[in-house]
Design a protein around this motif. Structure first.
Motif, PDB file in Angstrom:
ATOM      1  N   GLY A  68      -2.878  13.452   1.897  1.00 43.44           N
ATOM      2  CA  GLY A  68      -3.109  12.364   0.957  1.00 43.44           C
ATOM      3  C   GLY A  68      -2.041  12.208  -0.106  1.00 43.44           C
ATOM      4  O   GLY A  68      -2.138  11.309  -0.951  1.00 43.44           O
ATOM      5  N   ALA A  69      -0.997  13.048  -0.085  1.00 40.35           N
ATOM      6  CA  ALA A  69       0.078  12.935  -1.068  1.00 40.35           C
ATOM      7  C   ALA A  69       0.907  11.685  -0.785  1.00 40.35           C
ATOM      8  O   ALA A  69       1.290  11.429   0.365  1.00 40.35           O
ATOM      9  CB  ALA A  69       0.960  14.171  -1.020  1.00 40.35           C
ATOM     10  N   VAL A  70       1.187  10.924  -1.843  1.00 40.94           N
ATOM     11  CA  VAL A  70       1.944   9.673  -1.687  1.00 40.94           C
ATOM     12  C   VAL A  70       3.419   9.987  -1.491  1.00 40.94           C
ATOM     13  O   VAL A  70       4.046  10.666  -2.298  1.00 40.94           O
ATOM     14  CB  VAL A  70       1.747   8.764  -2.911  1.00 40.94           C
ATOM     15  N   LEU A  71       3.980   9.476  -0.378  1.00 41.38           N
ATOM     16  CA  LEU A  71       5.384   9.719  -0.054  1.00 41.38           C
ATOM     17  C   LEU A  71       6.233   8.462  -0.184  1.00 41.38           C
ATOM     18  O   LEU A  71       7.456   8.534  -0.231  1.00 41.38           O
ATOM     19  CB  LEU A  71       5.507  10.247   1.375  1.00 41.38           C
ATOM     20  N   GLY A  72       5.595   7.301  -0.203  1.00 37.64           N
ATOM     21  CA  GLY A  72       6.328   6.051  -0.286  1.00 37.64           C
ATOM     22  C   GLY A  72       5.370   4.879  -0.330  1.00 37.64           C
ATOM     23  O   GLY A  72       4.153   5.058  -0.478  1.00 37.64           O
ATOM     24  N   VAL A  81       9.650   6.032   3.531  1.00 35.22           N
ATOM     25  CA  VAL A  81       9.488   7.326   2.878  1.00 35.22           C
ATOM     26  C   VAL A  81      10.678   7.596   1.970  1.00 35.22           C
ATOM     27  O   VAL A  81      11.830   7.426   2.369  1.00 35.22           O
ATOM     28  CB  VAL A  81       9.353   8.452   3.927  1.00 35.22           C
ATOM     29  N   GLU A  82      10.384   8.041   0.749  1.00 40.11           N
ATOM     30  CA  GLU A  82      11.427   8.196  -0.256  1.00 40.11           C
ATOM     31  C   GLU A  82      12.079   9.569  -0.249  1.00 40.11           C
ATOM     32  O   GLU A  82      13.114   9.777  -0.873  1.00 40.11           O
ATOM     33  CB  GLU A  82      10.831   7.906  -1.643  1.00 40.11           C
ATOM     34  N   ARG A  83      11.491  10.536   0.458  1.00 44.14           N
ATOM     35  CA  ARG A  83      12.127  11.850   0.545  1.00 44.14           C
ATOM     36  C   ARG A  83      11.814  12.474   1.893  1.00 44.14           C
ATOM     37  O   ARG A  83      10.770  12.210   2.483  1.00 44.14           O
ATOM     38  CB  ARG A  83      11.631  12.774  -0.575  1.00 44.14           C
ATOM     39  N   PRO A  84      12.724  13.289   2.444  1.00 45.51           N
ATOM     40  CA  PRO A  84      12.511  13.897   3.752  1.00 45.51           C
ATOM     41  C   PRO A  84      11.435  14.961   3.705  1.00 45.51           C
ATOM     42  O   PRO A  84      11.049  15.442   2.641  1.00 45.51           O
ATOM     43  CB  PRO A  84      13.887  14.501   4.071  1.00 45.51           C
ATOM     44  N   ALA A  85      10.945  15.346   4.889  1.00 38.98           N
ATOM     45  CA  ALA A  85       9.960  16.424   4.970  1.00 38.98           C
ATOM     46  C   ALA A  85      10.590  17.728   4.519  1.00 38.98           C
ATOM     47  O   ALA A  85      11.805  17.956   4.684  1.00 38.98           O
ATOM     48  CB  ALA A  85       9.460  16.549   6.404  1.00 38.98           C
ATOM     49  N   GLU A  86       9.789  18.611   3.941  1.00 33.32           N
ATOM     50  CA  GLU A  86      10.319  19.882   3.435  1.00 33.32           C
ATOM     51  C   GLU A  86      10.932  20.715   4.550  1.00 33.32           C
ATOM     52  O   GLU A  86      11.900  21.449   4.310  1.00 33.32           O
ATOM     53  CB  GLU A  86       9.196  20.666   2.740  1.00 33.32           C
ATOM     54  N   ASP A  87      10.377  20.642   5.752  1.00 38.41           N
ATOM     55  CA  ASP A  87      10.924  21.427   6.857  1.00 38.41           C
ATOM     56  C   ASP A  87      12.040  20.687   7.590  1.00 38.41           C
ATOM     57  O   ASP A  87      12.610  21.211   8.555  1.00 38.41           O
ATOM     58  CB  ASP A  87       9.817  21.819   7.845  1.00 38.41           C
ATOM     59  N   GLY A 123       0.823  -1.199   0.000  1.00 37.84           N
ATOM     60  CA  GLY A 123       0.000   0.000   0.000  1.00 37.84           C
ATOM     61  C   GLY A 123       0.859   1.250   0.000  1.00 37.84           C
ATOM     62  O   GLY A 123       2.079   1.182  -0.207  1.00 37.84           O
ATOM     63  N   GLU A 124       0.215   2.375   0.274  1.00 32.73           N
ATOM     64  CA  GLU A 124       0.896   3.669   0.182  1.00 32.73           C
ATOM     65  C   GLU A 124       1.147   4.273   1.558  1.00 32.73           C
ATOM     66  O   GLU A 124       0.356   4.098   2.484  1.00 32.73           O
ATOM     67  CB  GLU A 124       0.052   4.651  -0.626  1.00 32.73           C
ATOM     68  N   VAL A 125       2.251   4.992   1.632  1.00 34.34           N
ATOM     69  CA  VAL A 125       2.535   5.843   2.785  1.00 34.34           C
ATOM     70  C   VAL A 125       2.236   7.265   2.334  1.00 34.34           C
ATOM     71  O   VAL A 125       2.804   7.744   1.350  1.00 34.34           O
ATOM     72  CB  VAL A 125       4.005   5.718   3.233  1.00 34.34           C
ATOM     73  N   VAL A 126       1.319   7.934   3.023  1.00 36.92           N
ATOM     74  CA  VAL A 126       0.882   9.266   2.577  1.00 36.92           C
ATOM     75  C   VAL A 126       1.003  10.271   3.711  1.00 36.92           C
ATOM     76  O   VAL A 126       1.113   9.911   4.892  1.00 36.92           O
ATOM     77  CB  VAL A 126      -0.594   9.225   2.091  1.00 36.92           C
TER      78      VAL A 126
END
Length: 363
Positions: free
Chosen positions: A227-231, A249-255, A220-223
């Motif tokens: 609801g944006a898919v992150l991994g 998660v394929e990318r770190p949080a923006e902050d 399944g998805e990690v969102v």
């Protein structure tokens, strides 16, 4: 009094059995074989209920001078504890198998068998105390003297009737060092045996691996909370609310801030992650209430949601009724990582008032 002493093969239960015998009770030791593998061996200090543990318990009983038996409760343990553990994770909940084992095996299956055989009480090496301080002199459950070893949290679901027929000889011991010292004085061979830890039916400590092997993969998805898919993940059963590592998660949080699991939804196969502040709540809802003492709305209590967590000041908001099965509790300070399936235990000082199973947090 005729007492059945549950002997795991560890130092705690051995000293408890010895103390019960020394107190003048007619004690019989029993080791509960809980593993479905008859050749299960002990690995380091993980797990319990292995072949070695049964032999350690037998030797301790011989030293104490009491009869000893091994009872096969593996079918009950698998059906009532292991299967419950798997079903709860499959439903996106976070169970505590030690709570279920105490409720359904040690103080249900074992006590039922003890009663049929004419025993008056069951004795275990748990760190807690039972006193006749409830309403009308009913049995009340209390924390142990050694706060670091206290197990009243995992025992709270037993209820007052089982508590009245239970002996916890270690409840007033100063600490574990004192228990080991007494075991040495009694020449019990388990005095230096390491404590078992982790989930006994997952001796390698790899809970996620056990769940994947048992439940299979359900990708399944990690969102995020929008609801944006992150991994992606291999199954929601590998996640629990409050988890920080292994999120896929394929990318770190923006902050740049760490993210945590804030919700698990098996139906959509989605794991929702977000900032730490999303984990905090002051409102709890729970079902399956077990009470040692009648609760009333407005009652000041202390609430604990983890076996080794701190109890926080709280107030009972509402109690279950015919039209509303929920116990509601308001916390005076927020707690993090509340997950459905966890056990909520309410205290008045060191006395257990009630236990219930948490549902999803409401705020």
């Amino acid at each position: 009094m005729k007492v059945l002493a549950a002997m795991s093969g560890g130092v705690d239960s051995a000293v408890a059995a010895a103390r019960a015998a020394e107190a003048g009770h007619e004690v019989v030791g029993v080791h509960m074989a809980l593993s479905t593998s008859r050749e299960a061996r002990r690995t380091g200090s993980r797990g319990c209920c292995t072949v070695e543990d049964a032999e350690d318990a037998r030797r301790a009983a011989e030293r104490i001078g009491i009869p000893f038996y091994v009872w096969d409760l593996s079918a009950d343990f698998h059906d009532l504890v292991v299967e419950d553990f798997l079903a709860e994770y499959a439903a996106g909940r976070t169970p505590n198998p030690c709570v279920r084992c105490n409720e359904r095996i040690k103080f249900a299956s074992l006590l039922e068998r003890a009663t049929l055989l004419g025993f008056d009480a069951v004795c275990t090496g748990h760190y807690a105390s039972v006193r006749a301080e409830g309403p009308g002199g009913a049995a009340s459950l209390h924390r142990s003297r050694d706060a670091r070893k206290d197990q009243s949290y995992v025992l709270a679901v037993m209820g007052p009737e089982a508590a009245a027929r239970s002996l916890f000889p270690l409840g007033e011991m100063e600490d574990k060092a004192a228990v080991r010292a007494e075991a040495r004085e009694r020449r019990l061979g388990v005095s230096t045996k390491p404590d078992s830890y982790d989930i006994c039916f997952i001796p390698d400590g790899d809970t996620r691996g056990f769940l994947e092997r048992s439940l299979g993969e359900a990708p399944g998805e990690v969102v995020d909370t929008e609801g944006a898919v992150l991994g992606h993940h291999r199954g929601t059963h590998g996640f629990t609310v409050g988890q920080r590592k292994g999120l896929g998660v394929e990318r770190p949080a923006e902050d740049g801030r760490p993210r945590y699991v804030v919700d698990v939804d098996p139906a959509s196969r989605r794991v929702v992650i977000g900032a730490s502040e999303l984990l905090s709540t002051t409102e709890l809802e729970a079902t399956d209430l077990v009470t040692f003492e009648e609760l009333e709305p407005g009652r000041a209590v202390s609430a604990q949601i983890r076996a080794h967590g701190e109890a926080v000041p709280a107030q009972v908001s509402s109690i279950p009724s015919e039209g509303d099965p929920l116990l509601r509790v308001h916390l005076e300070q927020p707690v993090r990582g509340v997950a459905a399936g966890q056990t909520l235990v309410l205290y008045d000082g060191d006395r257990v008032l009630a236990a219930a199973t948490l549902e999803r947090r409401t705020a």
